[in-house]
Design a protein around this motif. Sequence first.
Motif, PDB file in Angstrom:
ATOM      1  N   THR A 194     -23.356  71.993 -39.918  1.00 33.23           N
ATOM      2  CA  THR A 194     -22.950  70.622 -39.591  1.00 33.23           C
ATOM      3  C   THR A 194     -24.121  69.680 -39.843  1.00 33.23           C
ATOM      4  O   THR A 194     -25.227  69.898 -39.329  1.00 33.23           O
ATOM      5  CB  THR A 194     -22.501  70.524 -38.124  1.00 33.23           C
ATOM      6  N   LEU A 195     -23.871  68.645 -40.617  1.00 33.79           N
ATOM      7  CA  LEU A 195     -24.933  67.733 -41.047  1.00 33.79           C
ATOM      8  C   LEU A 195     -25.256  66.727 -39.955  1.00 33.79           C
ATOM      9  O   LEU A 195     -24.355  66.232 -39.258  1.00 33.79           O
ATOM     10  CB  LEU A 195     -24.512  66.999 -42.318  1.00 33.79           C
ATOM     11  N   GLU A 196     -26.532  66.391 -39.828  1.00 35.29           N
ATOM     12  CA  GLU A 196     -26.971  65.389 -38.866  1.00 35.29           C
ATOM     13  C   GLU A 196     -27.492  64.135 -39.556  1.00 35.29           C
ATOM     14  O   GLU A 196     -28.090  63.275 -38.939  1.00 35.29           O
ATOM     15  CB  GLU A 196     -28.047  65.992 -37.953  1.00 35.29           C
ATOM     16  N   PHE A 197     -27.283  64.039 -40.855  1.00 35.69           N
ATOM     17  CA  PHE A 197     -27.603  62.824 -41.604  1.00 35.69           C
ATOM     18  C   PHE A 197     -26.616  62.735 -42.752  1.00 35.69           C
ATOM     19  O   PHE A 197     -25.707  63.556 -42.857  1.00 35.69           O
ATOM     20  CB  PHE A 197     -29.057  62.844 -42.087  1.00 35.69           C
ATOM     21  N   ALA A 198     -26.732  61.720 -43.566  1.00 40.38           N
ATOM     22  CA  ALA A 198     -25.758  61.472 -44.632  1.00 40.38           C
ATOM     23  C   ALA A 198     -26.413  61.687 -45.992  1.00 40.38           C
ATOM     24  O   ALA A 198     -26.881  60.743 -46.630  1.00 40.38           O
ATOM     25  CB  ALA A 198     -25.207  60.048 -44.536  1.00 40.38           C
ATOM     26  N   PRO A 199     -26.489  62.933 -46.463  1.00 41.38           N
ATOM     27  CA  PRO A 199     -27.211  63.211 -47.709  1.00 41.38           C
ATOM     28  C   PRO A 199     -26.409  62.836 -48.942  1.00 41.38           C
ATOM     29  O   PRO A 199     -25.177  62.824 -48.930  1.00 41.38           O
ATOM     30  CB  PRO A 199     -27.412  64.729 -47.651  1.00 41.38           C
ATOM     31  N   TYR A 200     -27.121  62.547 -50.015  1.00 37.95           N
ATOM     32  CA  TYR A 200     -26.489  62.366 -51.314  1.00 37.95           C
ATOM     33  C   TYR A 200     -26.261  63.737 -51.956  1.00 37.95           C
ATOM     34  O   TYR A 200     -26.993  64.690 -51.685  1.00 37.95           O
ATOM     35  CB  TYR A 200     -27.348  61.488 -52.229  1.00 37.95           C
ATOM     36  N   VAL A 201     -25.234  63.808 -52.789  1.00 42.09           N
ATOM     37  CA  VAL A 201     -24.826  65.064 -53.411  1.00 42.09           C
ATOM     38  C   VAL A 201     -25.237  65.038 -54.875  1.00 42.09           C
ATOM     39  O   VAL A 201     -25.008  64.037 -55.571  1.00 42.09           O
ATOM     40  CB  VAL A 201     -23.292  65.256 -53.296  1.00 42.09           C
ATOM     41  N   TYR A 202     -25.837  66.131 -55.350  1.00 44.00           N
ATOM     42  CA  TYR A 202     -26.317  66.217 -56.722  1.00 44.00           C
ATOM     43  C   TYR A 202     -25.691  67.419 -57.440  1.00 44.00           C
ATOM     44  O   TYR A 202     -25.389  68.436 -56.810  1.00 44.00           O
ATOM     45  CB  TYR A 202     -27.842  66.361 -56.762  1.00 44.00           C
ATOM     46  N   ALA A 203     -25.543  67.297 -58.748  1.00 45.17           N
ATOM     47  CA  ALA A 203     -25.014  68.409 -59.538  1.00 45.17           C
ATOM     48  C   ALA A 203     -26.038  69.529 -59.672  1.00 45.17           C
ATOM     49  O   ALA A 203     -25.678  70.694 -59.834  1.00 45.17           O
ATOM     50  CB  ALA A 203     -24.592  67.917 -60.915  1.00 45.17           C
ATOM     51  N   THR A 204     -27.316  69.177 -59.613  1.00 43.99           N
ATOM     52  CA  THR A 204     -28.416  70.149 -59.701  1.00 43.99           C
ATOM     53  C   THR A 204     -29.418  69.837 -58.593  1.00 43.99           C
ATOM     54  O   THR A 204     -29.436  68.719 -58.066  1.00 43.99           O
ATOM     55  CB  THR A 204     -29.129  70.081 -61.061  1.00 43.99           C
ATOM     56  N   ALA A 217     -22.763  62.119 -41.779  1.00 43.02           N
ATOM     57  CA  ALA A 217     -23.291  62.843 -40.633  1.00 43.02           C
ATOM     58  C   ALA A 217     -22.124  63.375 -39.812  1.00 43.02           C
ATOM     59  O   ALA A 217     -21.118  62.684 -39.627  1.00 43.02           O
ATOM     60  CB  ALA A 217     -24.166  61.922 -39.794  1.00 43.02           C
ATOM     61  N   GLY A 218     -22.252  64.621 -39.343  1.00 47.01           N
ATOM     62  CA  GLY A 218     -21.169  65.236 -38.598  1.00 47.01           C
ATOM     63  C   GLY A 218     -20.240  66.061 -39.460  1.00 47.01           C
ATOM     64  O   GLY A 218     -19.421  66.835 -38.946  1.00 47.01           O
ATOM     65  N   GLU A 219     -20.346  65.906 -40.783  1.00 46.75           N
ATOM     66  CA  GLU A 219     -19.503  66.680 -41.693  1.00 46.75           C
ATOM     67  C   GLU A 219     -20.073  68.098 -41.828  1.00 46.75           C
ATOM     68  O   GLU A 219     -21.284  68.294 -41.801  1.00 46.75           O
ATOM     69  CB  GLU A 219     -19.464  65.985 -43.053  1.00 46.75           C
ATOM     70  N   SER A 220     -19.198  69.072 -41.959  1.00 44.73           N
ATOM     71  CA  SER A 220     -19.627  70.467 -42.100  1.00 44.73           C
ATOM     72  C   SER A 220     -19.479  70.930 -43.538  1.00 44.73           C
ATOM     73  O   SER A 220     -18.528  70.538 -44.223  1.00 44.73           O
ATOM     74  CB  SER A 220     -18.798  71.376 -41.180  1.00 44.73           C
ATOM     75  N   ILE A 221     -20.411  71.733 -43.984  1.00 42.52           N
ATOM     76  CA  ILE A 221     -20.350  72.298 -45.327  1.00 42.52           C
ATOM     77  C   ILE A 221     -20.487  73.809 -45.229  1.00 42.52           C
ATOM     78  O   ILE A 221     -21.007  74.338 -44.246  1.00 42.52           O
ATOM     79  CB  ILE A 221     -21.463  71.740 -46.243  1.00 42.52           C
ATOM     80  N   THR A 222     -19.996  74.505 -46.256  1.00 45.71           N
ATOM     81  CA  THR A 222     -20.148  75.958 -46.339  1.00 45.71           C
ATOM     82  C   THR A 222     -21.348  76.259 -47.234  1.00 45.71           C
ATOM     83  O   THR A 222     -21.359  75.898 -48.405  1.00 45.71           O
ATOM     84  CB  THR A 222     -18.885  76.598 -46.929  1.00 45.71           C
ATOM     85  N   VAL A 223     -22.359  76.881 -46.677  1.00 50.62           N
ATOM     86  CA  VAL A 223     -23.615  77.126 -47.399  1.00 50.62           C
ATOM     87  C   VAL A 223     -23.442  78.297 -48.354  1.00 50.62           C
ATOM     88  O   VAL A 223     -23.020  79.385 -47.955  1.00 50.62           O
ATOM     89  CB  VAL A 223     -24.758  77.404 -46.410  1.00 50.62           C
TER      90      VAL A 223
END
Length: 610
Positions: A194-204, A217-223
């Motif tokens: 679960t993210l605690e900030f709002a990161p930018y997403v990159y292709a690489t 922030a608050g969004e969950s991702i699958t690592v």
Amino acid sequence: MFRQKFLRSLLTFLCAVSLPVTTAWAAGSVQVSVDKLNVRSGPSLQDSIITTLPVKTVLPVLSTKNDWIQVKLPNGQSGWVANYLVTQEQTPASVAQIESTTDKLNVRSGPGQTYSVIQTIDPGTRYSIVQKNGDWIQIQLSGQTKGWVASWLVKEINSGGQTSTKPSPESPPAANTGTTPPAKPGAVQGASLTLEFAPYVYATPDASTPAIGQLHAGESITVLTQQNGWIQFPYDGVNAWISTDENSLPTLPNTGTGSGTGAGNTSVTTPPVTQPTSPAKQTVRVNTDGLNLRSQANTTSAIQGTLAIGSTLTVLEKQGEWYRVQAPDGKTGWVAGWLVTVSQPTAPTPSGPYVTIINPDTNVRSGPGTEHEVISHVQTGEKYAIINKAGDWFQVTLSNGSTGYIAGWLVSASGAPAVIKSNELVGKVIVVDAGHGGNDNGATGASFSTLEKTVNLQVALLLRNKLEAAGATVIMTRPDDRKLTLQQRVDVAVTNRADIFVSIHHNTHPNTATNGSIVFFYNQGNSSKLASLVQNELVKATSYKDLQSRFGDYFVLRENPVTAILAEIGFLSNYNEEIRVRSEKQQDLAAEGLYKGILQYFSSQNTQGS
């Protein structure tokens, strides 16, 4: 404070994935969790790779050794796979049969919609499961005949008589919806973070490349994996990266927002202002049978009904890649944008001077300069009346009656002098050729039945707008859905004494793992130079795999005396790439790459001439 919280989250994840595997792999089957899984001759990374397998391939287990599993391959041979790159399947005894949930369900010769139909089946009859491949199930028909059915159109029946039905193969919702996206096709089912900030997403994993999105922030991702301060995770059908440094700044692709220099442009963090619905009604056409009509704009919300292929729906609003629509029977709900074809309404043309928007989400500001506040965003193809001009900025009347300023170099002006930042394209005649058309569909997408002719034209029209705004005279071989012969396409370039000819296509390949962009040329010299420059800019803008510019023996290149290229933007036969080429944002990025390559070509020609 952020560092401590994030490191605690990351430590929890690392502890979870570093625990020794104690669960025994029971005799049965495993399913591949990543695309292009390496199968090795022995149980170690030092053993040679004997083949690779696509995601979701199901394999019988033969034996295990440490962290490796010996499996039986589709060709009957055996090989070893890492146990952390596969998931354990239920044994064949627990899920043994399927039953169709629709009348006249197509049974195909292979696992995909491009394979031939060998027969149809109806509800009420059960068939034994032979194997699975992604979203497709091979079943035993009469005698020795076997065939493949779509898993989302059947229910599976286990030995206890329980049934399960898989939803239609929608990709997860686009980012920035504020919801936790479900695992995407091809994603490893790893730890959730679960993210605690709002990161930018990159292709690489490189912050100097263009960002392709942003999370909340608050969004969950699958690592999937982590390395050198970066985390890889599934995002919009592709594996993308975020930096663990909350202060990492993105290099955003030039999508037409802000000023020409980007100075003072804060539009990436400014929420878009909702515009009133235009009187012109936008519609979409359903591209797949049994399309789910959902209660919300995501794949986890309740299904309110299904829609037949070919149905025309009225668009009420848009959220990310989803459309809220009204069906012919009056029912409303949300549909996935990648499973429909959007028909743009013909907006009324202002009576006096007006601008046409050429990029999505173009900023409208409160004053004539990038230092002024962004008050709205406008979209590609929309037209707004000009009421004043201040320097390089047009003051326009918006659809809600208010006024705002738009950068003149980001629009095409009619009835008023154009604002051109460079002169490389002024006076140039460019033929833009959208491949196929009419009853010639070109290639068809393997996963979502995307018609090549449609996406060719969408990119071509976006390119035309960009070239015209830069001062070029653009001639389309087809501005709509019509069929032309190859000779007619060449004749357009010859008759109009074009400076260059640019043909736009999308590719296909028997190997569904193949992906990337290719720009073809026939003649060495100017054509090969144009192809090389466009290739570089195309992959830079879109982040598609660089398959290099190369020689191509195509009629529109070979028989064309004009400097000519043919761009294959992406592969419709690749699941992830078909999703991306359907995206309005990706189409605009493709057009931007083509435009920048053409601009570089003419700039280099002018330099040589001087």
